[in-house]
Write a protein that holds these residues in place. Structure first.
Motif, mmCIF file in Angstrom:
data_model
loop_
_atom_site.group_PDB
_atom_site.id
_atom_site.type_symbol
_atom_site.label_atom_id
_atom_site.label_comp_id
_atom_site.label_asym_id
_atom_site.label_seq_id
_atom_site.Cartn_x
_atom_site.Cartn_y
_atom_site.Cartn_z
ATOM 1 N N ASP A 172 0.835 -1.211 0.000
ATOM 2 C CA ASP A 172 0.000 0.000 0.000
ATOM 3 C C ASP A 172 0.864 1.252 0.000
ATOM 4 O OD1 ASP A 172 -2.372 -1.431 -0.063
ATOM 5 O OD2 ASP A 172 -2.670 -1.350 2.113
ATOM 6 N N ARG A 173 1.919 1.271 0.818
ATOM 7 C CA ARG A 173 2.804 2.441 0.873
ATOM 8 C C ARG A 173 3.593 2.602 -0.421
ATOM 9 N NH1 ARG A 173 5.287 3.332 6.898
ATOM 10 N NH2 ARG A 173 3.350 3.047 8.053
ATOM 11 N N LEU A 174 4.088 1.495 -0.953
ATOM 12 C CA LEU A 174 4.858 1.562 -2.198
ATOM 13 C C LEU A 174 3.966 2.013 -3.350
ATOM 14 C CD1 LEU A 174 7.537 1.110 -3.676
ATOM 15 C CD2 LEU A 174 6.854 -1.287 -3.990
ATOM 16 N N ALA A 175 2.755 1.472 -3.424
ATOM 17 C CA ALA A 175 1.817 1.859 -4.483
ATOM 18 C C ALA A 175 1.520 3.354 -4.408
ATOM 19 C CB ALA A 175 0.524 1.048 -4.379
ATOM 20 N N ALA A 176 1.322 3.869 -3.195
ATOM 21 C CA ALA A 176 1.062 5.313 -3.040
ATOM 22 C C ALA A 176 2.268 6.121 -3.514
ATOM 23 C CB ALA A 176 0.738 5.629 -1.581
ATOM 24 N N GLY A 177 3.469 5.688 -3.134
ATOM 25 C CA GLY A 177 4.679 6.395 -3.533
ATOM 26 C C GLY A 177 4.925 6.373 -5.027
ATOM 27 N N LEU A 183 -4.035 -0.060 -7.255
ATOM 28 C CA LEU A 183 -4.274 -1.496 -7.163
ATOM 29 C C LEU A 183 -5.765 -1.747 -7.364
ATOM 30 C CD1 LEU A 183 -2.104 -2.266 -4.014
ATOM 31 C CD2 LEU A 183 -1.462 -2.563 -6.402
ATOM 32 N N ALA A 184 -6.076 -2.669 -8.266
ATOM 33 C CA ALA A 184 -7.472 -2.973 -8.561
ATOM 34 C C ALA A 184 -7.666 -4.483 -8.538
ATOM 35 C CB ALA A 184 -7.843 -2.419 -9.937
ATOM 36 N N PRO A 185 -8.889 -4.944 -8.222
ATOM 37 C CA PRO A 185 -9.148 -6.377 -8.235
ATOM 38 C C PRO A 185 -8.854 -6.975 -9.609
ATOM 39 C CG PRO A 185 -10.981 -5.191 -7.234
ATOM 40 C CD PRO A 185 -10.073 -4.158 -7.844
ATOM 41 N N GLN A 186 -8.118 -8.070 -9.625
ATOM 42 C CA GLN A 186 -7.771 -8.782 -10.863
ATOM 43 C C GLN A 186 -8.130 -10.245 -10.639
ATOM 44 O OE1 GLN A 186 -6.056 -7.535 -13.700
ATOM 45 N NE2 GLN A 186 -6.100 -5.453 -12.926
ATOM 46 N N GLY A 187 -9.310 -10.640 -11.062
ATOM 47 C CA GLY A 187 -9.797 -11.996 -10.827
ATOM 48 C C GLY A 187 -8.864 -13.084 -11.325
ATOM 49 N N PHE A 208 -6.206 -13.542 -8.823
ATOM 50 C CA PHE A 208 -6.638 -13.815 -7.449
ATOM 51 C C PHE A 208 -6.094 -12.774 -6.464
ATOM 52 C CE2 PHE A 208 -6.035 -17.752 -9.838
ATOM 53 C CZ PHE A 208 -7.313 -18.264 -9.831
ATOM 54 N N GLY A 209 -6.189 -11.507 -6.834
ATOM 55 C CA GLY A 209 -5.679 -10.471 -5.938
ATOM 56 C C GLY A 209 -5.929 -9.078 -6.474
ATOM 57 N N HIS A 210 -5.395 -8.112 -5.757
ATOM 58 C CA HIS A 210 -5.394 -6.720 -6.202
ATOM 59 C C HIS A 210 -4.026 -6.451 -6.798
ATOM 60 C CE1 HIS A 210 -8.655 -6.314 -3.064
ATOM 61 N NE2 HIS A 210 -9.233 -5.943 -4.191
ATOM 62 N N ALA A 211 -4.007 -5.946 -8.019
ATOM 63 C CA ALA A 211 -2.740 -5.748 -8.713
ATOM 64 C C ALA A 211 -2.728 -4.399 -9.408
ATOM 65 C CB ALA A 211 -2.509 -6.864 -9.730
ATOM 66 N N GLY A 212 -1.533 -3.890 -9.610
ATOM 67 C CA GLY A 212 -1.330 -2.657 -10.345
ATOM 68 C C GLY A 212 0.033 -2.699 -10.998
ATOM 69 N N ARG A 213 0.209 -1.871 -12.007
ATOM 70 C CA ARG A 213 1.428 -1.938 -12.806
ATOM 71 C C ARG A 213 1.969 -0.546 -13.082
ATOM 72 N NH1 ARG A 213 1.560 -5.199 -18.506
ATOM 73 N NH2 ARG A 213 3.756 -4.896 -18.978
ATOM 74 N N LEU A 237 1.385 -6.619 -6.211
ATOM 75 C CA LEU A 237 0.310 -7.589 -6.012
ATOM 76 C C LEU A 237 0.033 -7.828 -4.538
ATOM 77 C CD1 LEU A 237 -1.576 -9.878 -7.180
ATOM 78 C CD2 LEU A 237 0.432 -11.388 -7.026
ATOM 79 N N LYS A 238 -1.262 -7.818 -4.194
ATOM 80 C CA LYS A 238 -1.742 -8.235 -2.874
ATOM 81 C C LYS A 238 -2.715 -9.398 -3.109
ATOM 82 C CE LYS A 238 -3.442 -4.885 -0.380
ATOM 83 N NZ LYS A 238 -4.026 -3.596 0.081
ATOM 84 N N PRO A 239 -2.269 -10.635 -2.856
ATOM 85 C CA PRO A 239 -3.168 -11.779 -3.065
ATOM 86 C C PRO A 239 -4.406 -11.686 -2.164
ATOM 87 C CG PRO A 239 -0.903 -12.526 -2.825
ATOM 88 C CD PRO A 239 -0.927 -11.067 -2.448
ATOM 89 N N THR A 240 -5.544 -12.099 -2.692
ATOM 90 C CA THR A 240 -6.777 -12.118 -1.896
ATOM 91 C C THR A 240 -7.199 -13.563 -1.616
ATOM 92 O OG1 THR A 240 -8.065 -11.870 -3.926
ATOM 93 C CG2 THR A 240 -7.637 -9.873 -2.652
ATOM 94 N N THR A 241 -6.244 -14.461 -1.644
ATOM 95 C CA THR A 241 -6.505 -15.898 -1.487
ATOM 96 C C THR A 241 -6.353 -16.367 -0.051
ATOM 97 O OG1 THR A 241 -4.195 -16.238 -2.016
ATOM 98 C CG2 THR A 241 -5.760 -16.509 -3.814
#
Length: 189
Positions: A30-35, A40-44, A47-52, A59-63
């Protein structure tokens, strides 16, 4: 030097777990993404929230923790990311709150998230950024301990450690793990 292409923060999804010790990986992402100004958005399919950002995935897995490898492997396989290009950020019982270690490969130390990632990637050769949470002193208390929020003084140490990780991020981002290690393994940055 191999720059990371996938940074994975380990944790458990949902509000009940958000503030727990086991979610330090999520806190870092979360801190790195903000910086980095990465959303980060849900990516079915992953299986997680991902951003590029460019070639770097966050990636933050939601599993849930013990199935983290399902998420990591799905994204890594899809984008042909080798284990050596993966950096997993996770809580570490064997380090005091605020302690940081970075290493490549090795065992999983009984960490269920790491165990599943090793199994799903078929390799232990990914990088690990280990963020200390301390140990309850009794191994029968570990599950209860990791699923509780840190005490105030622990949280202060953890926050400072996360700040140090962000300061070291430019070195990590280019794969200069040796210089990042020196900075991270020394308290005064």
């Amino acid at each position: 030097m191999t720059a990371p292409r996938l940074i994975v923060g380990l944790g458990n999804p949902g509000g009940d777990y958000e503030a727990t010790r086991h979610n330090l990986g999520f806190w870092f992402i979360d801190r790195l993404a903000a910086g980095l100004k990465v959303t980060l958005a849900p990516q079915g399919k992953f299986f997680g929230h991902a951003g590029r950002r460019d070639e770097l995935w966050l990636l933050k897995p939601t599993t849930f923790m013990n199935r983290s490898g399902q998420s990591v492997a799905a994204l890594a396989r899809f984008y042909k990311i080798a284990p050596e290009e993966v950096l997993v950020v996770h809580d570490e019982l064997d380090l005091p709150p605020g302690g940081i270690r970075i290493k490549q490969g090795g065992g999983n130390g009984g960490h269920n998230g790491l165990k599943d990632i090793q199994a799903q990637l078929g390799s232990p050769n990914f990088w690990r950024l280990r963020l200390g949470i301390g140990h309850p002193g009794n191994r029968n208390e570990v599950i209860n301990f990791v699923l509780k929020p840190p005490r105030r003084e622990e949280l202060d140490e953890i926050d400072r450690a996360l700040d140090r990780c962000l300061i070291a991020w430019p070195k990590l981002a280019v794969g200069d793990y040796a210089t990042a290690q020196q900075a991270l393994h020394t308290k005064a940055v």
